[in-house]
Write a protein that holds these residues in place. Structure first.
Motif, PDB file in Angstrom:
ATOM      1  N   ALA A  88       0.842  -1.202   0.000  1.00 44.91           N
ATOM      2  CA  ALA A  88       0.000   0.000   0.000  1.00 44.91           C
ATOM      3  C   ALA A  88       0.876   1.251   0.000  1.00 44.91           C
ATOM      4  N   PRO A  89       0.322   2.405  -0.387  1.00 44.91           N
ATOM      5  CA  PRO A  89       1.084   3.655  -0.299  1.00 44.91           C
ATOM      6  C   PRO A  89       1.583   3.889   1.123  1.00 44.91           C
ATOM      7  N   PHE A  90       2.746   4.510   1.230  1.00 42.87           N
ATOM      8  CA  PHE A  90       3.352   4.745   2.535  1.00 42.87           C
ATOM      9  C   PHE A  90       3.897   6.163   2.591  1.00 42.87           C
ATOM     10  N   LEU A  91       3.988   6.685   3.803  1.00 39.99           N
ATOM     11  CA  LEU A  91       4.520   8.022   4.033  1.00 39.99           C
ATOM     12  C   LEU A  91       6.029   7.946   4.192  1.00 39.99           C
ATOM     13  N   VAL A  92       6.746   8.886   3.562  1.00 40.99           N
ATOM     14  CA  VAL A  92       8.195   8.995   3.712  1.00 40.99           C
ATOM     15  C   VAL A  92       8.514  10.361   4.304  1.00 40.99           C
ATOM     16  N   VAL A  93       9.394  10.370   5.312  1.00 40.61           N
ATOM     17  CA  VAL A  93       9.775  11.607   5.988  1.00 40.61           C
ATOM     18  C   VAL A  93      11.294  11.664   6.089  1.00 40.61           C
ATOM     19  N   ASN A  94      11.895  12.734   5.619  1.00 40.13           N
ATOM     20  CA  ASN A  94      13.333  12.916   5.797  1.00 40.13           C
ATOM     21  C   ASN A  94      13.646  13.076   7.279  1.00 40.13           C
ATOM     22  N   GLY A  95      14.642  12.352   7.760  1.00 38.52           N
ATOM     23  CA  GLY A  95      14.979  12.410   9.175  1.00 38.52           C
ATOM     24  C   GLY A  95      15.644  13.690   9.607  1.00 38.52           C
ATOM     25  N   ASP A  96      16.101  14.509   8.645  1.00 39.22           N
ATOM     26  CA  ASP A  96      16.829  15.727   9.008  1.00 39.22           C
ATOM     27  C   ASP A  96      16.040  16.995   8.735  1.00 39.22           C
ATOM     28  N   VAL A  97      14.704  16.891   8.743  1.00 39.82           N
ATOM     29  CA  VAL A  97      13.878  18.096   8.666  1.00 39.82           C
ATOM     30  C   VAL A  97      13.031  18.189   9.932  1.00 39.82           C
ATOM     31  N   TYR A  98      12.617  19.412  10.235  1.00 38.92           N
ATOM     32  CA  TYR A  98      11.648  19.645  11.307  1.00 38.92           C
ATOM     33  C   TYR A  98      10.423  20.248  10.647  1.00 38.92           C
ATOM     34  N   CYS A  99       9.250  19.694  10.927  1.00 42.06           N
ATOM     35  CA  CYS A  99       8.029  20.195  10.299  1.00 42.06           C
ATOM     36  C   CYS A  99       6.850  19.996  11.237  1.00 42.06           C
ATOM     37  N   ASP A 100       5.966  20.989  11.295  1.00 43.23           N
ATOM     38  CA  ASP A 100       4.813  20.900  12.194  1.00 43.23           C
ATOM     39  C   ASP A 100       3.555  20.403  11.479  1.00 43.23           C
ATOM     40  N   VAL A 101       3.720  19.797  10.299  1.00 44.88           N
ATOM     41  CA  VAL A 101       2.556  19.291   9.574  1.00 44.88           C
ATOM     42  C   VAL A 101       1.856  18.210  10.400  1.00 44.88           C
ATOM     43  N   ASP A 102       0.540  18.143  10.254  1.00 44.79           N
ATOM     44  CA  ASP A 102      -0.256  17.103  10.901  1.00 44.79           C
ATOM     45  C   ASP A 102      -0.192  15.848  10.032  1.00 44.79           C
ATOM     46  N   PHE A 103       0.574  14.860  10.454  1.00 43.65           N
ATOM     47  CA  PHE A 103       0.746  13.652   9.656  1.00 43.65           C
ATOM     48  C   PHE A 103      -0.564  12.896   9.468  1.00 43.65           C
ATOM     49  N   ALA A 104      -1.543  13.152  10.308  1.00 43.70           N
ATOM     50  CA  ALA A 104      -2.819  12.440  10.194  1.00 43.70           C
ATOM     51  C   ALA A 104      -3.507  12.729   8.863  1.00 43.70           C
ATOM     52  N   ARG A 105      -3.201  13.851   8.260  1.00 45.73           N
ATOM     53  CA  ARG A 105      -3.843  14.200   6.988  1.00 45.73           C
ATOM     54  C   ARG A 105      -3.497  13.194   5.896  1.00 45.73           C
TER      55      ARG A 105
END
Length: 231
Positions: free
Chosen positions: A100-117
């Motif tokens: 299934a589709p999966f979320l990818v996040v760079n480990g060296d960024v800071y972001c306040d996005v709501d991952f639940a979206r």
């Protein structure tokens, strides 16, 4: 939905800090950068997280363990010395990520996005991510990357020069089939796959107006640390 945190980079621009500490374990606001992601992913309902690593990867596994501290199950995808770049690393981890589709996040960024979206069960997979492609998060171009990466035409990603350029935030939902043709163990950057998805019309994006930092230098790490401690 599963998520993958990219944590295999050497962190050359962060030296000498990364000579003895892998970049995702560098602290800002009193906790490692990668822990900010784990806490937000757990709060958003994610439960299974894949983390790739190479440089000093044993420190990452020792620090995070199996993830139960955050109510998560962590899986690790070790890479050879020098790592496999973004696309190569994701391709290597596909057996852990599933179909299934999966979320990818760079480990060296800071972001306040709501991952639940990205993970809400009421949103069909086709809306989270185009079949065979990806849906990326974009931000306004930071001073150190003023030229940006791509442009948006509605939610369709188009080449830079086709409109106002934006910077890829290092966060996106990807279809596993996007990486199916990457030979196992081959180092490969993500950009060629993104360019191919643009040509195929399977790359979408959206803009994030909140806080985002590419923590790529000791100065930016120090600035983020001060900001978070004073928040």
């Amino acid at each position: 939905m599963k998520a993958m945190i990219l944590a295999a980079g050497r962190g050359e621009r962060m030296r000498p800090l990364t000579d003895r500490t892998p970049k995702p374990l560098l602290e800002a606001g009193g906790k490692p950068l990668i822990v900010w992601h784990l806490e937000r992913l757990a709060a958003a309902g994610f439960r299974e997280i894949v983390i790739n690593h190479a440089h000093l990867g044993e420190q990452i596994e020792a620090a995070l363990g199996n993830g139960e501290k955050w109510g998560l199950t962590l899986y690790y995808s070790p890479e050879p010395p020098g790592a496999l770049e973004t696309a190569g690393g994701i391709a290597r981890a596909l057996p852990l990520l599933g179909d299934a589709p999966f979320l990818v996040v760079n480990g060296d960024v800071y972001c306040d996005v709501d991952f639940a979206r990205f993970s809400r069960s009421t949103v069909p997979d086709a809306e989270k991510c185009p079949a065979g492609g990806a849906r990326l998060l974009f931000v306004a171009n930071p001073a150190h990357h003023a030229g940006g990466d791509f442009a948006l035409a509605g939610d369709r990603v188009v080449p830079a020069g086709s409109g106002q350029t934006l910077t890829y935030a290092g966060i996106g939902v990807f279809s596993p089939t996007m990486f199916a043709a990457v030979p196992p163990g081959q180092a490969l950057k993500l950009r060629p796959l993104l360019d191919a998805a643009i040509a195929a019309g399977t790359l979408q994006g959206e803009r994030h107006a909140g806080r985002w930092v590419d923590v790529g230098t000791p100065q930016r790490l120090a600035e983020l640390d001060a900001e978070l401690r004073n928040a």
